[in-house]
Design a protein around this motif. Structure first.
Motif, PDB file in Angstrom:
ATOM      1  N   ILE A 104      37.169  44.393  42.438  1.00 45.04           N
ATOM      2  CA  ILE A 104      36.792  43.156  41.722  1.00 45.04           C
ATOM      3  C   ILE A 104      36.335  43.493  40.300  1.00 45.04           C
ATOM      4  N   LYS A 105      35.523  44.521  40.201  1.00 43.09           N
ATOM      5  CA  LYS A 105      35.014  44.892  38.860  1.00 43.09           C
ATOM      6  C   LYS A 105      36.181  45.242  37.936  1.00 43.09           C
ATOM      7  N   LYS A 106      37.126  45.987  38.478  1.00 44.03           N
ATOM      8  CA  LYS A 106      38.276  46.397  37.654  1.00 44.03           C
ATOM      9  C   LYS A 106      39.111  45.182  37.237  1.00 44.03           C
ATOM     10  N   ILE A 107      39.298  44.261  38.186  1.00 43.42           N
ATOM     11  CA  ILE A 107      40.097  43.055  37.859  1.00 43.42           C
ATOM     12  C   ILE A 107      39.400  42.269  36.738  1.00 43.42           C
ATOM     13  N   ARG A 108      38.080  42.089  36.892  1.00 42.73           N
ATOM     14  CA  ARG A 108      37.338  41.312  35.885  1.00 42.73           C
ATOM     15  C   ARG A 108      37.341  42.025  34.526  1.00 42.73           C
ATOM     16  N   LYS A 109      37.204  43.328  34.573  1.00 42.33           N
ATOM     17  CA  LYS A 109      37.134  44.078  33.305  1.00 42.33           C
ATOM     18  C   LYS A 109      38.466  43.952  32.554  1.00 42.33           C
ATOM     19  N   ARG A 110      39.558  44.059  33.280  1.00 41.83           N
ATOM     20  CA  ARG A 110      40.855  44.083  32.583  1.00 41.83           C
ATOM     21  C   ARG A 110      41.480  42.706  32.407  1.00 41.83           C
ATOM     22  N   LEU A 111      41.234  41.787  33.351  1.00 42.46           N
ATOM     23  CA  LEU A 111      41.911  40.485  33.261  1.00 42.46           C
ATOM     24  C   LEU A 111      40.959  39.337  32.905  1.00 42.46           C
ATOM     25  N   GLY A 112      39.695  39.628  32.800  1.00 41.26           N
ATOM     26  CA  GLY A 112      38.721  38.601  32.391  1.00 41.26           C
ATOM     27  C   GLY A 112      38.524  37.528  33.444  1.00 41.26           C
ATOM     28  N   ARG A 113      38.140  36.328  32.977  1.00 35.50           N
ATOM     29  CA  ARG A 113      37.789  35.252  33.903  1.00 35.50           C
ATOM     30  C   ARG A 113      39.008  34.429  34.334  1.00 35.50           C
ATOM     31  N   GLY A 114      40.164  34.719  33.782  1.00 35.82           N
ATOM     32  CA  GLY A 114      41.343  33.884  34.040  1.00 35.82           C
ATOM     33  C   GLY A 114      41.969  34.078  35.408  1.00 35.82           C
ATOM     34  N   ILE A 115      41.330  34.789  36.266  1.00 32.77           N
ATOM     35  CA  ILE A 115      41.890  35.023  37.593  1.00 32.77           C
ATOM     36  C   ILE A 115      40.825  34.666  38.629  1.00 32.77           C
ATOM     37  N   TYR A 116      41.254  33.965  39.654  1.00 31.12           N
ATOM     38  CA  TYR A 116      40.316  33.452  40.662  1.00 31.12           C
ATOM     39  C   TYR A 116      40.273  34.440  41.834  1.00 31.12           C
ATOM     40  N   ILE A 117      39.056  34.833  42.231  1.00 34.20           N
ATOM     41  CA  ILE A 117      38.932  35.898  43.246  1.00 34.20           C
ATOM     42  C   ILE A 117      38.125  35.414  44.445  1.00 34.20           C
ATOM     43  N   TRP A 118      38.651  35.687  45.617  1.00 34.56           N
ATOM     44  CA  TRP A 118      37.880  35.382  46.826  1.00 34.56           C
ATOM     45  C   TRP A 118      38.029  36.471  47.881  1.00 34.56           C
ATOM     46  N   VAL A 119      37.060  36.442  48.823  1.00 31.29           N
ATOM     47  CA  VAL A 119      37.020  37.453  49.888  1.00 31.29           C
ATOM     48  C   VAL A 119      36.960  36.740  51.229  1.00 31.29           C
ATOM     49  N   TYR A 120      37.695  37.259  52.201  1.00 28.86           N
ATOM     50  CA  TYR A 120      37.588  36.759  53.580  1.00 28.86           C
ATOM     51  C   TYR A 120      36.623  37.653  54.336  1.00 28.86           C
ATOM     52  N   THR A 121      35.889  37.057  55.265  1.00 28.10           N
ATOM     53  CA  THR A 121      35.000  37.884  56.081  1.00 28.10           C
ATOM     54  C   THR A 121      34.690  37.161  57.402  1.00 28.10           C
ATOM     55  N   ASN A 122      34.353  37.959  58.422  1.00 27.33           N
ATOM     56  CA  ASN A 122      33.875  37.323  59.656  1.00 27.33           C
ATOM     57  C   ASN A 122      32.351  37.177  59.618  1.00 27.33           C
ATOM     58  N   GLY A 123      31.732  37.701  58.570  1.00 31.29           N
ATOM     59  CA  GLY A 123      30.292  37.517  58.368  1.00 31.29           C
ATOM     60  C   GLY A 123      29.426  38.579  59.019  1.00 31.29           C
ATOM     61  N   ASP A 124      29.997  39.423  59.859  1.00 28.36           N
ATOM     62  CA  ASP A 124      29.205  40.416  60.600  1.00 28.36           C
ATOM     63  C   ASP A 124      28.336  41.293  59.694  1.00 28.36           C
TER      64      ASP A 124
END
Ligand code: SF4
Length: 493
Positions: free
Chosen positions: A149-169
């Motif tokens: 995520i850090k790398k994506i934000r650093k290189r592509l800025g805010r123009g990309i929407y990021i989400w994570v799936y989890t079971n919450g454990d």
């Protein structure tokens, strides 16, 4: 629905092959049961009609806006990276093999991305606008998720929407804050994996901008899910994404044991799951809960996610003399004959001063490939028309250019290959049938008119010709599978 029989027969055959040993143990619908189930579903759809939003050729419905992440999916600009394959849970509906104890490296579409920079190059090259992290359970590889995520934000800025799936454990406040800090936009919880506990989702709602619950609609959990709906709304869950259970090989046995009814669809969906999802949609509306429920159907995924994949990679292998169908399959037209006869056609192309890239004479195969815009110049009384459909496929196995394999350079360190897979071939030998094909798929004329013309143009001399004509019609209509995107939900059978 004049052509369903053709599509149904081939679908059933396909599902029989896919399910192998399990087919005879699985519960399928009789014709009468299918009609009854279809009416029940229609009644449910009718009861929410006018209160739901229909999306993407009416392939799915929602009670409110879709998440920005889901919008990138529908527009074909979503990349989902599977960061690892291990999980803390063991859901009976898990599409993956939970007995597999060896972790997999981060991968997307069969490409491995150990280095986040390579992945960002991939995102950049194909202009993705949304990225999600899936697994297994992504929090088992939390450090990696964070680094990506850090790398994506650093290189592509805010123009990309990021989400994570989890079971919450493994979710805790510290990790959520770190994700927020790194630039995560949304977190999606599979609460069905944790007996519908909303604890982790509640914790996230105060930290991450958008919290979504994303689960399969499990029929026997209908009541418990229904009770969760107002709680989700109250704690700030923005979306409930419901999926129809579908059976991968891992699920055949547990789904049979649950007594589910299977449907003949490309991803072998469970009838009771769709009904459950629709009932939840209705409950949310009837009780004014105000939660945005998105019933994300398998048919939507089949139509739009796969189309996006083809769109992304077809430019690497499509030839200028080929064309694309509405659903982004590559369509290739050709005729096969003695070289002298093919050269005669070539001379006609040249005489009409058409672009030389719009045809290709393959002397080895005695075939002439040509763009659909040149179809008028082919005498269908003398030549059969051969129609082929191809899909692009990513591969890391080096292949030969002349076998249709093209190299894609990602960066100085990485490259991969795109190859073409032949999906279907049809030879049309009757001139009226060639005209039918041309008018229906190339010129996109009204189907009813085209069909009428086909019946009246077809040269019928004997009774056998009638069967022949009906076969030709069925064969051409079957090409809709690759020609058109389709709309609405799948028919139940
Ligand atoms: S939480 Fe997801 S990955 Fe884990 S077992 Fe359940 S369905 Fe599979």
């Amino acid at each position: 629905m004049p052509y369903d029989k053709v599509i149904k027969d081939s679908d059933i055959e396909y599902i029989r092959e896919q399910t192998g040993w399990a087919y005879q143990d699985m519960k399928w619908l009789s014709k009468e049961e299918a009609v009854k189930a279809g009416s029940e579903r229609n009644a449910l759809l009718q009861s929410v009609s006018g209160r739901v939003i229909k999306h993407f050729n009416e392939s799915k419905i929602s009670t409110g806006p879709l998440s920005p992440g889901c919008m990138t999916c529908g527009k074909g600009t979503w990349s989902c990276i599977f960061i690892g394959s291990l999980c803390t849970a063991n859901c009976f509906y898990c599409p993956q093999d939970r007995k597999q104890k060896k972790d997999e490296p981060p991968n997307e579409s069969g490409l491995i991305f150990n280095d986040p920079d390579d992945y960002v190059d991939y995102l950049e090259k194909f202009k993705f606008k949304g990225v999600s992290f899936s697994g297994g359970e992504p929090f088992l590889k939390f450090k990696e998720v964070l680094a990506f995520i850090k790398k994506i934000r650093k290189r592509l800025g805010r123009g990309i929407y990021i989400w994570v799936y989890t079971n919450g454990d493994l979710v805790d406040e510290k990790k959520l804050k770190a994700l927020k800090q790194a630039g995560l936009n949304e977190i999606r919880f599979d609460i069905a994996a944790r007996k519908y506990s909303l604890k982790a989702a509640k914790m996230a709602a105060g930290i991450i901008d958008r919290v979504t619950v994303e689960i399969p609609a499990v029929p026997e959990d209908y009541e418990i899910l229904k009770k969760c709906l107002p709680k989700m709304k109250a704690m700030g869950v923005a979306h409930l994404n419901l999926h129809q259970l579908n059976a991968t090989e891992q699920c055949f046995r547990p789904f049979i044991d649950h007594g589910y009814t299977f449907l003949h669809q490309p991803n072998i969906a469970v009838l009771e799951s769709e009904m459950t999802a629709l009932r939840i949609v209705k409950d949310v509306l009837d009780n004014n809960i105000g939660l945005s429920v998105n019933y994300c159907t398998p048919v939507y995924k089949h139509r739009f996610q796969k189309k996006a994949y083809r769109k992304r990679f077809q430019p690497y292998i499509k030839e200028k003399y080929e064309d694309l169908t509405e659903s982004e399959f590559i369509r290739r037209l050709s005729v096969q004959d003695k070289p002298a006869n093919l050269k005669e056609i070539v001379r006609a192309f040249q005489k009409s001063k058409c672009d030389g890239g719009l045809w290709f004479f393959d002397e080895r195969e005695n075939k002439l490939f040509f763009h659909p815009s040149l179809l008028d110049k082919i005498d269908s009384g003398r030549h059969n028309l051969i129609v082929n459909y191809y899909t692009p496929m990513l591969t890391t196995v080096p292949g030969k250019e002349d076998e249709g394999v093209k190299e894609v350079v990602l960066n100085a360190r990485r490259k991969f290959m795109v190859e073409r897979n032949l999906l279907h071939e049809l030879t049309i030998d009757n001139p009226a049938a060639v005209k039918f094909f041309q008018e229906l798929f190339i010129e996109k004329k009204n189907e009813r008119d085209v069909l009428k013309r086909f019946y009246s143009d077809y040269d019928l001399k004997t009774k056998a010709d009638v069967n022949e004509m009906m076969n030709e019609k069925d064969n051409i209509c079957y090409l809709k599978t690759w020609e058109f995107v389709g709309s609405g939900l799948y028919e139940i059978y």
